[in-house]
Write an enzyme that holds these catalytic residues in place. Sequence first.
Site, PDB file in Angstrom:
ATOM      1  N   ARG A 107       0.761  -1.282   0.238  1.00 14.81           N
ATOM      2  CA  ARG A 107       0.152   0.366   0.297  1.00 14.81           C
ATOM      3  C   ARG A 107       0.590   1.523   0.423  1.00 14.81           C
ATOM      4  NH1 ARG A 107      -5.673   1.227   3.590  1.00 14.81           N
ATOM      5  NH2 ARG A 107      -5.954   0.238   2.237  1.00 14.81           N
ATOM      6  N   HIS A 134      -7.347   1.090  -6.456  1.00 12.34           N
ATOM      7  CA  HIS A 134      -7.895  -0.050  -5.270  1.00 12.34           C
ATOM      8  C   HIS A 134      -8.537  -0.940  -5.657  1.00 12.34           C
ATOM      9  CE1 HIS A 134      -7.812  -1.015  -1.273  1.00 12.34           C
ATOM     10  NE2 HIS A 134      -8.736  -0.579  -0.718  1.00 12.34           N
ATOM     11  N   GLN A 137     -10.301  -3.573  -3.472  1.00  9.66           N
ATOM     12  CA  GLN A 137     -11.768  -3.866  -2.749  1.00  9.66           C
ATOM     13  C   GLN A 137     -12.233  -3.797  -3.528  1.00  9.66           C
ATOM     14  OE1 GLN A 137     -12.316  -1.741   0.617  1.00  9.66           O
ATOM     15  NE2 GLN A 137     -14.535  -2.445   0.111  1.00  9.66           N
ATOM     16  N   ASP A 225     -17.181   7.121  -1.255  1.00 11.64           N
ATOM     17  CA  ASP A 225     -16.269   7.044  -0.528  1.00 11.64           C
ATOM     18  C   ASP A 225     -15.566   8.970   0.603  1.00 11.64           C
ATOM     19  OD1 ASP A 225     -13.795   6.219   0.203  1.00 11.64           O
ATOM     20  OD2 ASP A 225     -12.639   5.962  -0.930  1.00 11.64           O
ATOM     21  N   CYS A 266     -16.054   2.004   1.330  1.00 12.87           N
ATOM     22  CA  CYS A 266     -14.903   0.361   1.367  1.00 12.87           C
ATOM     23  C   CYS A 266     -14.680   0.239   3.132  1.00 12.87           C
ATOM     24  CB  CYS A 266     -14.534   0.961   0.505  1.00 12.87           C
ATOM     25  SG  CYS A 266     -13.408   2.984   0.698  1.00 12.87           S
ATOM     26  N   ARG A 294     -12.940  -8.242   2.044  1.00 12.94           N
ATOM     27  CA  ARG A 294     -11.827  -8.574   1.292  1.00 12.94           C
ATOM     28  C   ARG A 294     -10.905  -9.519   1.837  1.00 12.94           C
ATOM     29  NH1 ARG A 294      -9.491  -3.457   2.090  1.00 12.94           N
ATOM     30  NH2 ARG A 294      -7.954  -4.000   0.511  1.00 12.94           N
TER      31      ARG A 294
HETATM   32  N1   CP Z   1     -11.275  -0.027   2.539  1.00  6.84           N
HETATM   33  C1   CP Z   1      -9.847   0.122   3.102  1.00  6.84           C
HETATM   34  O1   CP Z   1      -8.988   0.042   2.904  1.00  6.84           O
HETATM   35  O2   CP Z   1      -9.783  -0.284   4.377  1.00  6.84           O
HETATM   36  P1   CP Z   1      -8.394   0.401   4.828  1.00  6.84           P
HETATM   37  O3   CP Z   1      -7.735   1.290   4.393  1.00  6.84           O
HETATM   38  O4   CP Z   1      -8.741  -0.027   6.792  1.00  6.84           O
HETATM   39  O5   CP Z   1      -6.872  -0.764   4.671  1.00  6.84           O
END
Ligand code: CP
Length: 308
Positions: A107, A134, A137, A225, A266, A294
């Site tokens: 990430r 992403h 997700q 979001d 998400c 997820r």
């Molecule tokens: N939706 C998501 O990626 O959650 P986190 O940021 O908690 O990993």
Amino acid sequence: MRHFLDLHKVPADDLRAILNQAVETKTARAGQGKGACDADAPLTDRVVALVFEKPSTRTRVSFDLGVRQMGGETVVLSGSEMHLGKSESVADTARVLSRFVDMIMIRTFEDATLLEMAEYATVPVINGLTDASHPCQIMADVMTFEEHRGPIAGKTVAWLGDGNNMCASFLHAAGQLGFDLTFGGPEVMDPDPAAVEFARSKGRNVRIERDAAQAVAGADLVVTDTWMSMHDAAEAREKRHALLQPYQVNAALMAQAKPDTLFMHCLPAHRGEEVTDEVMDGPQSVIFDEAENRLHAQKAIMRWCVEG
Ligand code: CP
């Protein structure tokens, strides 16, 4: 070797196979404890590095648990405690990690970091979110939609708010999996033109609406979001909130969609900002199924990577 970098870079048939695998594994695990290992344990004797340059709850826990359920182990690394991109190049970090681990999930901020990691790693690399996309997700989101409503092909997703990294991956998914997408948001936050073009190039209808009610009309799924993504400058908050307020997902807006339209986010959500409690906790919301999926979707992604 297979990297999972973005949904438009993975063959559509492979995305469908991953989704099928995710459902199969989830079903097979029903009734087992969360720590129980999958019967075939495909990550036995393998180690996965989980690299986080940004905060995470879901991605961290779901990847860590997923690797364990598949018989493997994880090394969780924080970007701030690594040389990554600072006192050591991303390329050399990729080369070194590849000597220690069998797969890397990262990430990070810039897409360029992910791409450099993938170019120089000799093990599969998975995109756990960048400023641009992403994909993990959205695989979970598609899985969740299909659990509740059947095939997503031919359906319409309404994206409300900022045309951010999530929206870009939804557009990639639209092109690959055959659904349409309507964006409802201010012009300065329009989605990535390349992602729009990708979906349109696959014959999908991508509409850009400035009116929130028009955007959700006829939609099978409404998604939003946070109004401040992890890469947005704090000083932009007031201006962004003012621009995005008309696109808040509340009960009045959901009433403009269909009675069986689903709602997804998400997470983490800022209740009372981009979405109200009434919608988050209402009967159309599937946000916690989405969060759980997820785990199942990413296990299937990791399996696809190592089987490659
Ligand atoms: N939706 C998501 O990626 O959650 P986190 O940021 O908690 O990993």
